[in-house]
Design a protein around this motif. Sequence first.
Motif, PDB file in Angstrom:
ATOM      1  N   ALA A 117       1.181   0.644 -18.700  1.00 49.15           N
ATOM      2  CA  ALA A 117       1.218   1.993 -18.775  1.00 49.15           C
ATOM      3  C   ALA A 117       0.511   2.484 -17.357  1.00 49.15           C
ATOM      4  O   ALA A 117       1.125   3.531 -16.730  1.00 49.15           O
ATOM      5  N   ALA A 118      -0.449   1.933 -16.767  1.00 47.20           N
ATOM      6  CA  ALA A 118      -1.299   2.128 -15.591  1.00 47.20           C
ATOM      7  C   ALA A 118      -0.115   2.138 -14.275  1.00 47.20           C
ATOM      8  O   ALA A 118      -0.050   2.713 -13.643  1.00 47.20           O
ATOM      9  N   ALA A 154     -10.228  -0.383 -22.092  1.00 46.74           N
ATOM     10  CA  ALA A 154      -9.442  -0.637 -20.789  1.00 46.74           C
ATOM     11  C   ALA A 154     -10.036   0.347 -19.649  1.00 46.74           C
ATOM     12  O   ALA A 154      -9.749   0.185 -18.362  1.00 46.74           O
ATOM     13  N   ALA A 155     -10.613   1.684 -20.308  1.00 43.92           N
ATOM     14  CA  ALA A 155     -11.188   2.555 -19.106  1.00 43.92           C
ATOM     15  C   ALA A 155     -12.250   1.869 -18.351  1.00 43.92           C
ATOM     16  O   ALA A 155     -12.790   2.381 -17.157  1.00 43.92           O
ATOM     17  N   ALA A 161      -8.417  -3.292 -11.867  1.00 39.13           N
ATOM     18  CA  ALA A 161      -7.450  -4.172 -11.991  1.00 39.13           C
ATOM     19  C   ALA A 161      -6.259  -4.234 -10.897  1.00 39.13           C
ATOM     20  O   ALA A 161      -5.635  -3.445 -10.642  1.00 39.13           O
ATOM     21  N   PRO A 162      -6.190  -5.492 -10.302  1.00 37.29           N
ATOM     22  CA  PRO A 162      -5.135  -5.633  -9.481  1.00 37.29           C
ATOM     23  C   PRO A 162      -3.714  -5.258 -10.074  1.00 37.29           C
ATOM     24  O   PRO A 162      -2.938  -4.941  -9.318  1.00 37.29           O
ATOM     25  N   GLU A 163      -3.418  -5.764 -11.096  1.00 38.22           N
ATOM     26  CA  GLU A 163      -2.154  -5.513 -11.679  1.00 38.22           C
ATOM     27  C   GLU A 163      -1.869  -3.961 -11.994  1.00 38.22           C
ATOM     28  O   GLU A 163      -0.663  -3.580 -12.095  1.00 38.22           O
ATOM     29  N   ALA A 164      -2.905  -3.212 -11.886  1.00 42.87           N
ATOM     30  CA  ALA A 164      -2.591  -1.919 -12.044  1.00 42.87           C
ATOM     31  C   ALA A 164      -2.498  -1.112 -10.408  1.00 42.87           C
ATOM     32  O   ALA A 164      -2.767   0.223 -10.417  1.00 42.87           O
ATOM     33  N   ALA A 239      -5.199 -11.294  -6.946  1.00 43.62           N
ATOM     34  CA  ALA A 239      -4.943 -11.764  -8.354  1.00 43.62           C
ATOM     35  C   ALA A 239      -6.079 -12.349  -8.745  1.00 43.62           C
ATOM     36  O   ALA A 239      -6.225 -12.361 -10.299  1.00 43.62           O
ATOM     37  N   ALA A 240      -7.252 -12.763  -8.272  1.00 45.83           N
ATOM     38  CA  ALA A 240      -8.223 -13.311  -9.090  1.00 45.83           C
ATOM     39  C   ALA A 240      -9.226 -12.490  -9.573  1.00 45.83           C
ATOM     40  O   ALA A 240     -10.318 -12.709  -9.986  1.00 45.83           O
TER      41      ALA A 240
END
Length: 511
Positions: A117-118, A154-155, A161-164, A239-240
């Motif tokens: 979603a992010a 999640a907030a 978060a790198p993935e976001a 990624a870490a």
Amino acid sequence: MPPAAGGDAAERDGLDGLADAYAAAPLLNCLLRELARPAPGEPGLHRLPAAGRLLRVRGARRPAAAEVHESGRWRRLDHAGLVALVAEELRGHTGLPNHELPAEMLDSRDAVAAILAARARATPPDDPYLRSEQSLITGHPHHPAPKTRGGGPAADWLPYAPEAHARFPLTLLGVRADTVVDDGDTSALDALGEAPPGYRLLPAHPWQLDLAAPDLAAAFADGRLIRLGATAAPAWPTAAVRTVYVPGAELFLKFSLDVRITNDVRRLWRHDLLKLRRTDAAVTAAFAALPGPAAWLSDRGYRTASFAFEQLAVVVRDGVRDHVLPGATPYLAAGLVEGFAGSPPDATADPAGWWRAYLRQVVPPVLTAFAEHGVVLEAHLQNSLIACAADGTPVQALFRDVEGVKLLPETSRRAGWERLVYCLVVNHLVELAEALAERHPGFDPWPAARAELAAARRPDLPEAAALLTAPTLPAKTNLLLRWTGADGADSRYRPLPNPLLDGDARYFKGS
């Protein structure tokens, strides 16, 4: 209003389905590797020995659409149903209960949903290197809960978060000078801001500072710690997760993070910090003696506070741009497997040539460091970078993270070689080979891999020749390790068929 609401519901359903698929694939990989056994009949059919049930899946590298056979019919499993099935099989296999791991599996799936979603609202970085670091939606493809973030909302973690595609300023602290612990070259930290007289500058990860707040309250109250604002420029999480890239200063900073991510609580442990400089010096010396362009991103030193040694520790690591060949662009190896916009192996019209060039850069440095210097690199996908020329050809390998390095004879040669083979071959080369074969139908990656390892034969490395004839390779059992509560640093392996055997065309499930 109704059409908009309906669209929102469809979007949520779509994200939920994607989250289930992303979370199910690594969990199924673990189940099929560690517990299930192939069953005769249709492709993708497996038997679960402890439960005595049949499971079938579609796909190989990233299995999906799991179904279990019950009461004479096939029943489709969503992610929650798969978690329940895996837990039942583990209880039967080990005789042990475990309430923590199923919760981590569910948390990992919910984290994927939040990430998806992010990402839909975020702008990816223009820098292709950063794009590769922030591409890992699946994460470790053979871990039951690769995206767990400690179970918190999640907030709390999405801003980091790198993935976001997160980027954020680091918090700057002042640590009273008589309580500072410094080892190695940490001078780059002092350029991030300015500390008042009697204090030394210490950057902190905002998430870790929130987590550690109760333990640090007294130090803030009595003046051992003071807040100095934030860095002027943002840092980019890699990624870490707990390691960030600071482009302006051209360095990486690795922080403690009191959250379990995959197998470990990602704190900078005292025993690892105390041996950091000695181990890094051995690796740096080994790379200085290696032929070719391979590079080591040195963990130069660390700084912390004596009263919060592990919680506030930060490791200073070389930046990547200082080591990359002129004109080349670095990429995270794990990102090449996951896929991202602009990934060189996806764009190549010559996968065989690209793969030969990749092997030439990655394999010799790892084997030579082991044979000539007793250095066991943890050359898995997240610790390996590949730099490519303007035409996408791999021209240089770079390696990082001294925490995972082992030295001979502190580690036995046999254990060191097993670890090297798992990280380099099973975790790294097999995954990228299978991704290439999937994206370039008809391409067979194994002749080139055999040739590269055959070229590495030498009297002081008999293991390299034996690798080409070994019937199996060691694959780490992350599912069983987490279920039995083993230490995160433990490595227990299950034998898997060796794809390097000449003429072996069987499907091989790597990690």
